[in-house]
Scaffold this motif. Structure first.
Motif, PDB file in Angstrom:
ATOM      1  N   VAL A  24       0.838  -1.202   0.000  1.00 13.05           N
ATOM      2  CA  VAL A  24       0.000   0.000   0.000  1.00 13.05           C
ATOM      3  C   VAL A  24       0.874   1.254   0.000  1.00 13.05           C
ATOM      4  CG1 VAL A  24      -1.669   1.324   1.365  1.00 13.05           C
ATOM      5  CG2 VAL A  24      -1.983  -1.115   1.037  1.00 13.05           C
ATOM      6  N   GLY A  25       1.959   1.225   0.743  1.00  8.97           N
ATOM      7  CA  GLY A  25       2.882   2.357   0.746  1.00  8.97           C
ATOM      8  C   GLY A  25       3.494   2.599  -0.618  1.00  8.97           C
ATOM      9  N   LEU A  26       3.858   1.520  -1.304  1.00 10.54           N
ATOM     10  CA  LEU A  26       4.408   1.670  -2.652  1.00 10.54           C
ATOM     11  C   LEU A  26       3.370   2.201  -3.633  1.00 10.54           C
ATOM     12  CD1 LEU A  26       6.571  -1.566  -2.999  1.00 10.54           C
ATOM     13  CD2 LEU A  26       7.370   0.791  -2.873  1.00 10.54           C
ATOM     14  N   ILE A  27       2.144   1.727  -3.515  1.00  6.40           N
ATOM     15  CA  ILE A  27       1.079   2.185  -4.416  1.00  6.40           C
ATOM     16  C   ILE A  27       0.871   3.688  -4.276  1.00  6.40           C
ATOM     17  CG2 ILE A  27      -1.416   2.109  -4.821  1.00  6.40           C
ATOM     18  CD1 ILE A  27      -1.231  -0.918  -4.163  1.00  6.40           C
ATOM     19  N   PHE A  28       0.681   4.160  -3.038  1.00  2.05           N
ATOM     20  CA  PHE A  28       0.409   5.582  -2.856  1.00  2.05           C
ATOM     21  C   PHE A  28       1.654   6.437  -3.045  1.00  2.05           C
ATOM     22  CE2 PHE A  28      -3.476   4.070  -0.716  1.00  2.05           C
ATOM     23  CZ  PHE A  28      -4.371   4.769  -1.494  1.00  2.05           C
ATOM     24  N   GLY A  29       2.820   5.889  -2.741  1.00  2.00           N
ATOM     25  CA  GLY A  29       4.051   6.632  -3.006  1.00  2.00           C
ATOM     26  C   GLY A  29       4.255   6.865  -4.492  1.00  2.00           C
ATOM     27  N   ASN A  30       4.011   5.831  -5.279  1.00  2.00           N
ATOM     28  CA  ASN A  30       4.135   5.992  -6.726  1.00  2.00           C
ATOM     29  C   ASN A  30       3.024   6.863  -7.299  1.00  2.00           C
ATOM     30  OD1 ASN A  30       6.481   4.491  -7.018  1.00  2.00           O
ATOM     31  ND2 ASN A  30       5.351   2.572  -7.107  1.00  2.00           N
ATOM     32  N   PHE A  31       1.839   6.812  -6.692  1.00  2.00           N
ATOM     33  CA  PHE A  31       0.757   7.700  -7.139  1.00  2.00           C
ATOM     34  C   PHE A  31       1.127   9.157  -6.908  1.00  2.00           C
ATOM     35  CE2 PHE A  31      -2.932  10.243  -5.883  1.00  2.00           C
ATOM     36  CZ  PHE A  31      -3.565  10.311  -7.107  1.00  2.00           C
ATOM     37  N   VAL A  32       1.646   9.458  -5.727  1.00  2.00           N
ATOM     38  CA  VAL A  32       2.034  10.842  -5.428  1.00  2.00           C
ATOM     39  C   VAL A  32       3.161  11.282  -6.350  1.00  2.00           C
ATOM     40  CG1 VAL A  32       3.078  12.316  -3.660  1.00  2.00           C
ATOM     41  CG2 VAL A  32       1.217  10.792  -3.063  1.00  2.00           C
ATOM     42  N   ASN A  33       4.102  10.403  -6.608  1.00  2.00           N
ATOM     43  CA  ASN A  33       5.195  10.731  -7.507  1.00  2.00           C
ATOM     44  C   ASN A  33       4.659  11.043  -8.909  1.00  2.00           C
ATOM     45  OD1 ASN A  33       7.757  11.083  -8.514  1.00  2.00           O
ATOM     46  ND2 ASN A  33       8.201   8.892  -8.678  1.00  2.00           N
ATOM     47  N   GLY A  34       3.742  10.209  -9.392  1.00  2.00           N
ATOM     48  CA  GLY A  34       3.167  10.461 -10.713  1.00  2.00           C
ATOM     49  C   GLY A  34       2.290  11.695 -10.733  1.00  2.00           C
ATOM     50  N   ALA A  35       1.572  11.956  -9.638  1.00  2.00           N
ATOM     51  CA  ALA A  35       0.716  13.141  -9.580  1.00  2.00           C
ATOM     52  C   ALA A  35       1.540  14.429  -9.576  1.00  2.00           C
ATOM     53  CB  ALA A  35      -0.169  13.079  -8.345  1.00  2.00           C
ATOM     54  N   LEU A  36       2.694  14.386  -8.949  1.00  2.00           N
ATOM     55  CA  LEU A  36       3.549  15.574  -8.957  1.00  2.00           C
ATOM     56  C   LEU A  36       4.190  15.797 -10.322  1.00  2.00           C
ATOM     57  CD1 LEU A  36       5.251  15.290  -5.458  1.00  2.00           C
ATOM     58  CD2 LEU A  36       3.474  16.885  -6.176  1.00  2.00           C
ATOM     59  N   ARG A  37       4.428  14.726 -11.054  1.00  2.00           N
ATOM     60  CA  ARG A  37       5.002  14.870 -12.393  1.00  2.00           C
ATOM     61  C   ARG A  37       3.969  15.332 -13.415  1.00  2.00           C
ATOM     62  NH1 ARG A  37       9.988  12.133 -13.512  1.00  2.00           N
ATOM     63  NH2 ARG A  37      10.789  11.146 -11.635  1.00  2.00           N
ATOM     64  N   ASN A  38       2.741  14.846 -13.282  1.00  2.00           N
ATOM     65  CA  ASN A  38       1.681  15.186 -14.231  1.00  2.00           C
ATOM     66  C   ASN A  38       0.380  15.427 -13.458  1.00  2.00           C
ATOM     67  OD1 ASN A  38       0.096  15.537 -16.436  1.00  2.00           O
ATOM     68  ND2 ASN A  38       0.397  13.491 -17.287  1.00  2.00           N
ATOM     69  N   PRO A  39       0.183  16.635 -12.952  1.00  2.00           N
ATOM     70  CA  PRO A  39      -0.994  16.904 -12.113  1.00  2.00           C
ATOM     71  C   PRO A  39      -2.329  16.760 -12.852  1.00  2.00           C
ATOM     72  CG  PRO A  39       0.632  18.649 -11.877  1.00  2.00           C
ATOM     73  CD  PRO A  39       1.085  17.772 -12.993  1.00  2.00           C
ATOM     74  N   THR A  40      -2.334  16.934 -14.162  1.00  2.00           N
ATOM     75  CA  THR A  40      -3.605  16.834 -14.889  1.00  2.00           C
ATOM     76  C   THR A  40      -4.113  15.405 -14.948  1.00  2.00           C
ATOM     77  OG1 THR A  40      -2.431  16.659 -16.996  1.00  2.00           O
ATOM     78  CG2 THR A  40      -3.081  18.861 -16.289  1.00  2.00           C
TER      79      THR A  40
END
Length: 74
Positions: A24-40
């Motif tokens: 779960v930590g990896l899932i949300f960590g990667n989500f936040v990383n992707g959201a910061l790279r491409n907020p749209t």
């Protein structure tokens, strides 16, 4: 001998709960990383992150139940 092996099996099954937490930590960590790279694209990927976390938690709960059953049977 069988009782000891059931307790060892319960301990090994309990490792799955920790693995679920890591997942779960990896899932949300990667989500936040992707959201910061491409907020749209973050809003469209949030549902996928929630589904992935739910599946990982489901496997963690399943591992916990198996560990509990093995422990109580011993």
């Amino acid at each position: 001998m069988a009782t000891e092996m059931q307790l060892v099996g319960a301990g090994l099954a309990a490792i799955g709960t920790g693995a679920a937490a890591i997942g779960v930590g990896l899932i949300f960590g990667n989500f936040v990383n992707g959201a910061l790279r491409n907020p749209t694209a973050a809003a469209s990927q949030f549902t996928n992150a929630i589904i992935g976390a739910a599946l990982a938690e489901g496997l963690g709960i399943f591992a916990f139940v198996i560990a509990l059953l093995l422990y109580l049977k011993a």
